[in-house]
Design a protein around this motif. Structure first.
Motif, PDB file in Angstrom:
ATOM      1  N   GLN A 224       0.848  -1.109   0.065  1.00 54.51           N
ATOM      2  CA  GLN A 224      -0.067  -0.103  -0.038  1.00 54.51           C
ATOM      3  C   GLN A 224       0.922   1.284  -0.014  1.00 54.51           C
ATOM      4  O   GLN A 224       2.059   1.058   0.647  1.00 54.51           O
ATOM      5  CB  GLN A 224      -0.972  -0.061   1.015  1.00 54.51           C
ATOM      6  CG  GLN A 224      -0.265   0.114   2.337  1.00 54.51           C
ATOM      7  CD  GLN A 224      -1.303  -0.002   3.936  1.00 54.51           C
ATOM      8  OE1 GLN A 224      -1.315  -1.017   4.257  1.00 54.51           O
ATOM      9  NE2 GLN A 224      -1.630   1.248   4.250  1.00 54.51           N
ATOM     10  N   VAL A 225       0.308   2.368  -0.438  1.00 52.50           N
ATOM     11  CA  VAL A 225       1.114   3.605  -0.828  1.00 52.50           C
ATOM     12  C   VAL A 225       0.920   4.368   0.845  1.00 52.50           C
ATOM     13  O   VAL A 225      -0.160   4.197   1.310  1.00 52.50           O
ATOM     14  CB  VAL A 225       0.357   4.660  -1.700  1.00 52.50           C
ATOM     15  CG1 VAL A 225       1.099   5.716  -1.622  1.00 52.50           C
ATOM     16  CG2 VAL A 225       0.536   3.954  -3.011  1.00 52.50           C
ATOM     17  N   VAL A 226       2.127   4.536   1.243  1.00 50.74           N
ATOM     18  CA  VAL A 226       2.187   5.348   2.498  1.00 50.74           C
ATOM     19  C   VAL A 226       3.038   6.633   2.604  1.00 50.74           C
ATOM     20  O   VAL A 226       3.849   6.724   1.714  1.00 50.74           O
ATOM     21  CB  VAL A 226       2.730   4.398   3.863  1.00 50.74           C
ATOM     22  CG1 VAL A 226       1.694   3.352   3.957  1.00 50.74           C
ATOM     23  CG2 VAL A 226       4.024   3.833   3.535  1.00 50.74           C
ATOM     24  N   ASP A 227       2.975   7.532   3.501  1.00 54.76           N
ATOM     25  CA  ASP A 227       3.727   8.611   3.640  1.00 54.76           C
ATOM     26  C   ASP A 227       5.147   8.121   4.210  1.00 54.76           C
ATOM     27  O   ASP A 227       5.125   7.231   4.960  1.00 54.76           O
ATOM     28  CB  ASP A 227       3.206   9.575   4.285  1.00 54.76           C
ATOM     29  CG  ASP A 227       1.739  10.295   4.121  1.00 54.76           C
ATOM     30  OD1 ASP A 227       1.756  10.357   2.704  1.00 54.76           O
ATOM     31  OD2 ASP A 227       0.941  10.789   4.703  1.00 54.76           O
ATOM     32  N   VAL A 228       6.055   8.875   3.683  1.00 59.30           N
ATOM     33  CA  VAL A 228       7.443   8.412   4.082  1.00 59.30           C
ATOM     34  C   VAL A 228       7.909   9.162   5.187  1.00 59.30           C
ATOM     35  O   VAL A 228       7.734  10.467   5.685  1.00 59.30           O
ATOM     36  CB  VAL A 228       8.323   8.550   2.889  1.00 59.30           C
ATOM     37  CG1 VAL A 228       9.905   8.040   3.464  1.00 59.30           C
ATOM     38  CG2 VAL A 228       8.254   8.082   1.690  1.00 59.30           C
ATOM     39  N   PRO A 229       8.239   8.703   6.423  1.00 62.19           N
ATOM     40  CA  PRO A 229       8.738   9.237   7.722  1.00 62.19           C
ATOM     41  C   PRO A 229       9.526  10.375   7.360  1.00 62.19           C
ATOM     42  O   PRO A 229      10.362  10.363   6.656  1.00 62.19           O
ATOM     43  CB  PRO A 229       9.046   8.423   8.604  1.00 62.19           C
ATOM     44  CG  PRO A 229       8.450   7.074   8.132  1.00 62.19           C
ATOM     45  CD  PRO A 229       8.230   7.193   6.648  1.00 62.19           C
ATOM     46  N   GLY A 230       9.335  11.659   8.014  1.00 60.08           N
ATOM     47  CA  GLY A 230      10.281  12.799   7.680  1.00 60.08           C
ATOM     48  C   GLY A 230      11.639  12.645   8.012  1.00 60.08           C
ATOM     49  O   GLY A 230      12.408  12.991   7.272  1.00 60.08           O
ATOM     50  N   ASP A 231      11.781  11.912   9.189  1.00 60.97           N
ATOM     51  CA  ASP A 231      13.275  11.444   9.482  1.00 60.97           C
ATOM     52  C   ASP A 231      13.885  10.711   8.440  1.00 60.97           C
ATOM     53  O   ASP A 231      15.187  10.955   8.092  1.00 60.97           O
ATOM     54  CB  ASP A 231      13.415  11.158  10.887  1.00 60.97           C
ATOM     55  CG  ASP A 231      12.874   9.631  10.820  1.00 60.97           C
ATOM     56  OD1 ASP A 231      12.008   9.563  10.254  1.00 60.97           O
ATOM     57  OD2 ASP A 231      13.351   8.741  11.495  1.00 60.97           O
ATOM     58  N   LEU A 232      13.044   9.675   7.865  1.00 63.68           N
ATOM     59  CA  LEU A 232      14.075   9.058   6.722  1.00 63.68           C
ATOM     60  C   LEU A 232      14.020   9.811   5.467  1.00 63.68           C
ATOM     61  O   LEU A 232      15.113   9.679   4.972  1.00 63.68           O
ATOM     62  CB  LEU A 232      12.945   7.731   6.311  1.00 63.68           C
ATOM     63  CG  LEU A 232      12.825   6.754   7.642  1.00 63.68           C
ATOM     64  CD1 LEU A 232      12.257   5.388   7.077  1.00 63.68           C
ATOM     65  CD2 LEU A 232      14.273   6.291   7.952  1.00 63.68           C
ATOM     66  N   VAL A 233      13.259  10.761   5.281  1.00 64.26           N
ATOM     67  CA  VAL A 233      13.516  11.377   3.946  1.00 64.26           C
ATOM     68  C   VAL A 233      14.561  12.385   4.103  1.00 64.26           C
ATOM     69  O   VAL A 233      15.339  12.442   3.253  1.00 64.26           O
ATOM     70  CB  VAL A 233      12.180  12.365   3.812  1.00 64.26           C
ATOM     71  CG1 VAL A 233      12.565  13.468   2.804  1.00 64.26           C
ATOM     72  CG2 VAL A 233      10.840  11.720   3.360  1.00 64.26           C
ATOM     73  N   GLU A 234      14.886  13.057   5.267  1.00 62.51           N
ATOM     74  CA  GLU A 234      15.924  13.754   5.509  1.00 62.51           C
ATOM     75  C   GLU A 234      17.234  12.807   5.389  1.00 62.51           C
ATOM     76  O   GLU A 234      18.180  13.262   4.710  1.00 62.51           O
ATOM     77  CB  GLU A 234      15.842  14.505   6.940  1.00 62.51           C
ATOM     78  CG  GLU A 234      17.192  15.409   7.351  1.00 62.51           C
ATOM     79  CD  GLU A 234      16.907  16.045   8.903  1.00 62.51           C
ATOM     80  OE1 GLU A 234      17.827  16.611   9.217  1.00 62.51           O
ATOM     81  OE2 GLU A 234      15.812  15.485   9.483  1.00 62.51           O
ATOM     82  N   LYS A 235      17.389  11.779   6.341  1.00 60.27           N
ATOM     83  CA  LYS A 235      18.524  10.960   6.176  1.00 60.27           C
ATOM     84  C   LYS A 235      18.735  10.298   4.579  1.00 60.27           C
ATOM     85  O   LYS A 235      19.888  10.218   4.098  1.00 60.27           O
ATOM     86  CB  LYS A 235      18.490   9.765   6.955  1.00 60.27           C
ATOM     87  CG  LYS A 235      18.578  10.322   8.469  1.00 60.27           C
ATOM     88  CD  LYS A 235      18.082   9.155   9.434  1.00 60.27           C
ATOM     89  CE  LYS A 235      18.193   9.591  10.691  1.00 60.27           C
ATOM     90  NZ  LYS A 235      17.834   8.537  11.730  1.00 60.27           N
ATOM     91  N   LEU A 236      17.672   9.962   3.889  1.00 59.16           N
ATOM     92  CA  LEU A 236      17.696   9.549   2.584  1.00 59.16           C
ATOM     93  C   LEU A 236      18.371  10.591   1.619  1.00 59.16           C
ATOM     94  O   LEU A 236      18.955  10.237   0.558  1.00 59.16           O
ATOM     95  CB  LEU A 236      16.679   8.659   2.050  1.00 59.16           C
ATOM     96  CG  LEU A 236      16.263   7.385   2.642  1.00 59.16           C
ATOM     97  CD1 LEU A 236      14.751   7.099   2.263  1.00 59.16           C
ATOM     98  CD2 LEU A 236      17.271   6.446   2.120  1.00 59.16           C
ATOM     99  N   ALA A 237      17.733  11.695   1.825  1.00 57.76           N
ATOM    100  CA  ALA A 237      18.206  12.877   1.024  1.00 57.76           C
ATOM    101  C   ALA A 237      19.944  13.111   1.274  1.00 57.76           C
ATOM    102  O   ALA A 237      20.356  13.395  -0.050  1.00 57.76           O
ATOM    103  CB  ALA A 237      17.492  14.201   1.219  1.00 57.76           C
TER     104      ALA A 237
END
Length: 295
Positions: A224-237
């Motif tokens: 299912q499509v879900v929002d990506v946790p903000g802390d993971l977006v920051e680290k993955l960026a």
């Protein structure tokens, strides 16, 4: 009349990712030039290095954007090493022309010459950037792996990827007590899993639930499509910027004791067709926008 930009798709003609992208491009009326190998044979390609002029069946290839994948599906079907070697030769040849053509929009242009991800190094790099990473070893030491069996459940997977994750096997200790090559040995994690795609500056999250150890081998998988946790977006960026990636997918799995996401790997040319279906074409459309062929 304005001529629409033309997209080059290169790789194997049975690759679901390329098939999916081709269908979405057709839906949006985007002209596509295909350099595909496999069931339909091979293109007749001629690249003049001095003039940097690529011909396909004596016709010059003129595109504004490209998406390329090394074909793995011919080899998976035939188990013929020649298919694997041929796919690599095609990938290197066409990607060499793309790297020599800076005006063509291309995902991961900076990373493409590197060839692929070193998975053990990527785990070390992820640790240094603050990701949670399960206890992991790279080993061919049978005695050490036998001792790990005494302290919980472990899994094994190839250092170079390309095969399923499996429970760590107990080997009979004989001879010099080593395997012929190292493998990644990691503490077993739990479902659910999370896959996060980066396409340009857009992020897509998918929750994956399955009873199988490796969801790719499962007969029943729920996504299912879900929002990506903000802390993971920051680290993955930070991680993907460090690697020069603007198209990638990172995989996470759950620590059964803490419930926290554990970083598994980042893929530089990930399969996306199945996820794209779940997302109603959002991934393909984002790729087409990233390449500048869809407004």
């Amino acid at each position: 009349m304005t001529i629409k930009p033309r997209l080059l798709l290169a790789g194997g003609d049975t690759d679901p990712q390329l098939v999916r992208l081709l269908k979405r491009a057709a839906l949006h009326d985007i002209p596509v030039h295909c350099l595909l190998t496999g069931q339909s044979g091979s293109p007749r390609l001629h690249w003049d290095i001095h003039q940097n002029r690529l011909l396909d069946d004596d016709k010059e290839v003129a595109v504004s954007a490209a998406f390329i994948r090394q074909d793995v599906f011919a080899y998976l079907k035939s188990n013929n090493a020649q298919d694997n070697s041929a796919a690599r030769e095609w990938f290197v040849s066409v990607s060499g022309w793309l790297l020599s053509s800076p005006d063509i929009a291309l995902c991961n242009r900076q990373f493409l010459p590197c060839g692929g991800v070193n998975k053990p190094y990527m785990l070390r790099l992820a640790l240094s950037m603050g990701f949670n990473v399960a206890d992991t070893y790279v080993s061919n030491d049978l005695l050490a792996m036998t001792r790990l069996h005494e302290h919980g459940e472990w899994v094994a997977k190839p250092v170079t990827g390309g095969a399923y994750c499996t429970p760590l096997a107990v080997h009979e200790i004989t001879g010099n007590n080593i395997l012929s090559y190292p493998q990644i040995v990691q503490r077993r994690l739990a479902s659910p899993e999370l896959r996060v795609f980066r396409i340009g500056n857009t992020w897509f999250g998918f929750l994956i639930q399955t009873e199988a150890l490796d969801y790719r081998s499962a007969s029943a998988t729920r996504m299912q499509v879900v929002d990506v946790p903000g802390d993971l977006v920051e680290k993955l960026a930070c991680l993907s910027n460090h690697l020069g990636l603007d198209f990638a997918a990172a995989d996470f799995k759950t620590d059964p004791h803490t419930g926290e996401w554990q970083f598994l790997e980042i893929n530089t040319n990930p399969m996306f067709a199945g996820f794209d279906q779940v997302a109603a074409g959002a991934l393909s459309d984002a790729l087409l926008r990233k390449l500048g062929v869809l407004l």
